[in-house]
Design a protein around this motif. Structure first.
Motif, mmCIF file in Angstrom:
data_model
loop_
_atom_site.group_PDB
_atom_site.id
_atom_site.type_symbol
_atom_site.label_atom_id
_atom_site.label_comp_id
_atom_site.label_asym_id
_atom_site.label_seq_id
_atom_site.Cartn_x
_atom_site.Cartn_y
_atom_site.Cartn_z
ATOM 1 N N GLU A 39 0.872 -1.172 0.000
ATOM 2 C CA GLU A 39 0.000 0.000 0.000
ATOM 3 C C GLU A 39 0.911 1.226 0.000
ATOM 4 O OE1 GLU A 39 -2.851 1.613 3.406
ATOM 5 O OE2 GLU A 39 -3.568 -0.276 2.537
ATOM 6 N N PRO A 40 0.586 2.226 -0.808
ATOM 7 C CA PRO A 40 1.461 3.408 -0.842
ATOM 8 C C PRO A 40 1.453 4.168 0.482
ATOM 9 C CG PRO A 40 -0.511 3.787 -2.157
ATOM 10 C CD PRO A 40 -0.560 2.358 -1.703
ATOM 11 N N ILE A 41 2.619 4.673 0.850
ATOM 12 C CA ILE A 41 2.740 5.495 2.049
ATOM 13 C C ILE A 41 2.235 6.882 1.687
ATOM 14 C CG2 ILE A 41 4.348 6.489 3.722
ATOM 15 C CD1 ILE A 41 6.217 4.077 3.028
ATOM 16 N N PRO A 42 1.271 7.400 2.444
ATOM 17 C CA PRO A 42 0.741 8.721 2.095
ATOM 18 C C PRO A 42 1.822 9.796 2.204
ATOM 19 C CG PRO A 42 -0.209 7.941 4.172
ATOM 20 C CD PRO A 42 0.656 6.857 3.632
ATOM 21 N N GLU A 43 1.881 10.629 1.216
ATOM 22 C CA GLU A 43 2.872 11.710 1.186
ATOM 23 C C GLU A 43 2.276 12.955 1.831
ATOM 24 O OE1 GLU A 43 6.064 11.671 0.248
ATOM 25 O OE2 GLU A 43 5.920 9.525 -0.182
ATOM 26 N N THR A 44 1.883 12.821 3.095
ATOM 27 C CA THR A 44 1.280 13.953 3.787
ATOM 28 C C THR A 44 2.310 14.629 4.682
ATOM 29 O OG1 THR A 44 0.600 12.645 5.695
ATOM 30 C CG2 THR A 44 -0.957 12.785 3.861
ATOM 31 N N GLY A 45 2.146 15.907 4.841
ATOM 32 C CA GLY A 45 3.005 16.644 5.750
ATOM 33 C C GLY A 45 2.824 16.172 7.178
ATOM 34 N N GLU A 46 1.590 15.781 7.513
ATOM 35 C CA GLU A 46 1.292 15.317 8.874
ATOM 36 C C GLU A 46 2.135 14.095 9.236
ATOM 37 O OE1 GLU A 46 -2.426 13.327 11.300
ATOM 38 O OE2 GLU A 46 -2.849 14.515 9.523
ATOM 39 N N LEU A 47 2.212 13.131 8.335
ATOM 40 C CA LEU A 47 2.997 11.923 8.593
ATOM 41 C C LEU A 47 4.475 12.268 8.710
ATOM 42 C CD1 LEU A 47 3.230 8.859 8.916
ATOM 43 C CD2 LEU A 47 3.370 8.703 6.422
ATOM 44 N N ARG A 48 4.974 13.093 7.815
ATOM 45 C CA ARG A 48 6.387 13.481 7.849
ATOM 46 C C ARG A 48 6.723 14.240 9.130
ATOM 47 N NH1 ARG A 48 9.360 12.726 3.342
ATOM 48 N NH2 ARG A 48 8.255 12.104 1.468
ATOM 49 N N LEU A 49 5.832 15.141 9.548
ATOM 50 C CA LEU A 49 6.072 15.889 10.789
ATOM 51 C C LEU A 49 6.060 14.965 12.006
ATOM 52 C CD1 LEU A 49 4.016 19.156 10.239
ATOM 53 C CD2 LEU A 49 6.480 18.969 10.520
ATOM 54 N N ALA A 50 5.138 14.016 12.027
ATOM 55 C CA ALA A 50 5.078 13.080 13.149
ATOM 56 C C ALA A 50 6.354 12.255 13.234
ATOM 57 C CB ALA A 50 3.858 12.170 13.015
ATOM 58 N N LEU A 51 6.845 11.773 12.088
ATOM 59 C CA LEU A 51 8.074 10.987 12.087
ATOM 60 C C LEU A 51 9.275 11.845 12.476
ATOM 61 C CD1 LEU A 51 7.486 8.789 8.917
ATOM 62 C CD2 LEU A 51 7.412 8.047 11.314
ATOM 63 N N ALA A 52 9.309 13.083 11.999
ATOM 64 C CA ALA A 52 10.401 13.995 12.364
ATOM 65 C C ALA A 52 10.379 14.269 13.865
ATOM 66 C CB ALA A 52 10.288 15.293 11.573
ATOM 67 N N ALA A 53 9.192 14.461 14.431
ATOM 68 C CA ALA A 53 9.076 14.699 15.867
ATOM 69 C C ALA A 53 9.579 13.499 16.657
ATOM 70 C CB ALA A 53 7.623 15.004 16.238
ATOM 71 N N LEU A 54 9.218 12.318 16.219
ATOM 72 C CA LEU A 54 9.680 11.114 16.897
ATOM 73 C C LEU A 54 11.197 11.000 16.837
ATOM 74 C CD1 LEU A 54 7.001 8.568 15.674
ATOM 75 C CD2 LEU A 54 7.348 9.332 18.027
ATOM 76 N N LEU A 55 11.761 11.269 15.679
ATOM 77 C CA LEU A 55 13.217 11.196 15.526
ATOM 78 C C LEU A 55 13.927 12.235 16.392
ATOM 79 C CD1 LEU A 55 13.478 10.513 11.698
ATOM 80 C CD2 LEU A 55 14.182 8.978 13.542
ATOM 81 N N ALA A 56 13.257 13.350 16.633
ATOM 82 C CA ALA A 56 13.826 14.407 17.471
ATOM 83 C C ALA A 56 13.600 14.131 18.962
ATOM 84 C CB ALA A 56 13.233 15.759 17.088
ATOM 85 N N GLY A 57 12.903 13.050 19.263
ATOM 86 C CA GLY A 57 12.651 12.694 20.654
ATOM 87 C C GLY A 57 11.416 13.349 21.237
ATOM 88 N N LEU A 58 10.576 13.886 20.379
ATOM 89 C CA LEU A 58 9.351 14.519 20.833
ATOM 90 C C LEU A 58 8.164 13.601 20.608
ATOM 91 C CD1 LEU A 58 9.985 17.979 19.136
ATOM 92 C CD2 LEU A 58 10.395 17.382 21.525
ATOM 93 N N GLU A 59 7.129 13.787 21.369
ATOM 94 C CA GLU A 59 5.891 13.037 21.180
ATOM 95 C C GLU A 59 4.983 13.843 20.265
ATOM 96 O OE1 GLU A 59 3.304 9.839 21.736
ATOM 97 O OE2 GLU A 59 5.334 10.034 22.521
ATOM 98 N N PRO A 60 4.601 13.300 19.099
ATOM 99 C CA PRO A 60 3.713 14.056 18.219
ATOM 100 C C PRO A 60 2.346 14.272 18.856
ATOM 101 C CG PRO A 60 4.138 11.878 17.296
ATOM 102 C CD PRO A 60 4.953 12.005 18.557
ATOM 103 N N VAL A 61 1.765 15.402 18.582
ATOM 104 C CA VAL A 61 0.434 15.722 19.094
ATOM 105 C C VAL A 61 -0.591 15.162 18.140
ATOM 106 C CG1 VAL A 61 -1.145 17.592 19.676
ATOM 107 C CG2 VAL A 61 1.305 17.834 20.140
ATOM 108 N N SER A 62 -1.582 14.454 18.687
ATOM 109 C CA SER A 62 -2.601 13.874 17.804
ATOM 110 C C SER A 62 -3.784 14.784 17.666
ATOM 111 C CB SER A 62 -3.040 12.515 18.335
ATOM 112 O OG SER A 62 -3.328 12.561 19.691
#
Length: 62
Positions: A39-62
């Motif tokens: 299944e294609p990975i959605p190219e959304t900014g929301e997904l990219r921001l959540a992954l970036a936040a996780l990599l930075a050690g932050l908890e993404p806000v839902s």
């Protein structure tokens, strides 16, 4: 983002598919499908921001 990219990010985060799914608010089967390329990975900014936040050690806000 490719399936390999997602798998590498998940691995760097030390999460299994279920853990990543929980953080992103997705079903674990969705993460599995994305990583297999079934299944294609959605190219959304929301997904990219959540992954970036996780990599930075932050908890993404839902």
């Amino acid at each position: 983002m490719t399936p390999t990219d997602l798998r590498e990010i998940r691995s760097k985060l030390g999460l299994n598919q279920a853990g990543l799914a929980a953080v992103l608010g997705r079903h674990p089967q969705t993460i599995s499908k994305w990583e297999r390329g079934a299944e294609p990975i959605p190219e959304t900014g929301e997904l990219r921001l959540a992954l970036a936040a996780l990599l930075a050690g932050l908890e993404p806000v839902s």
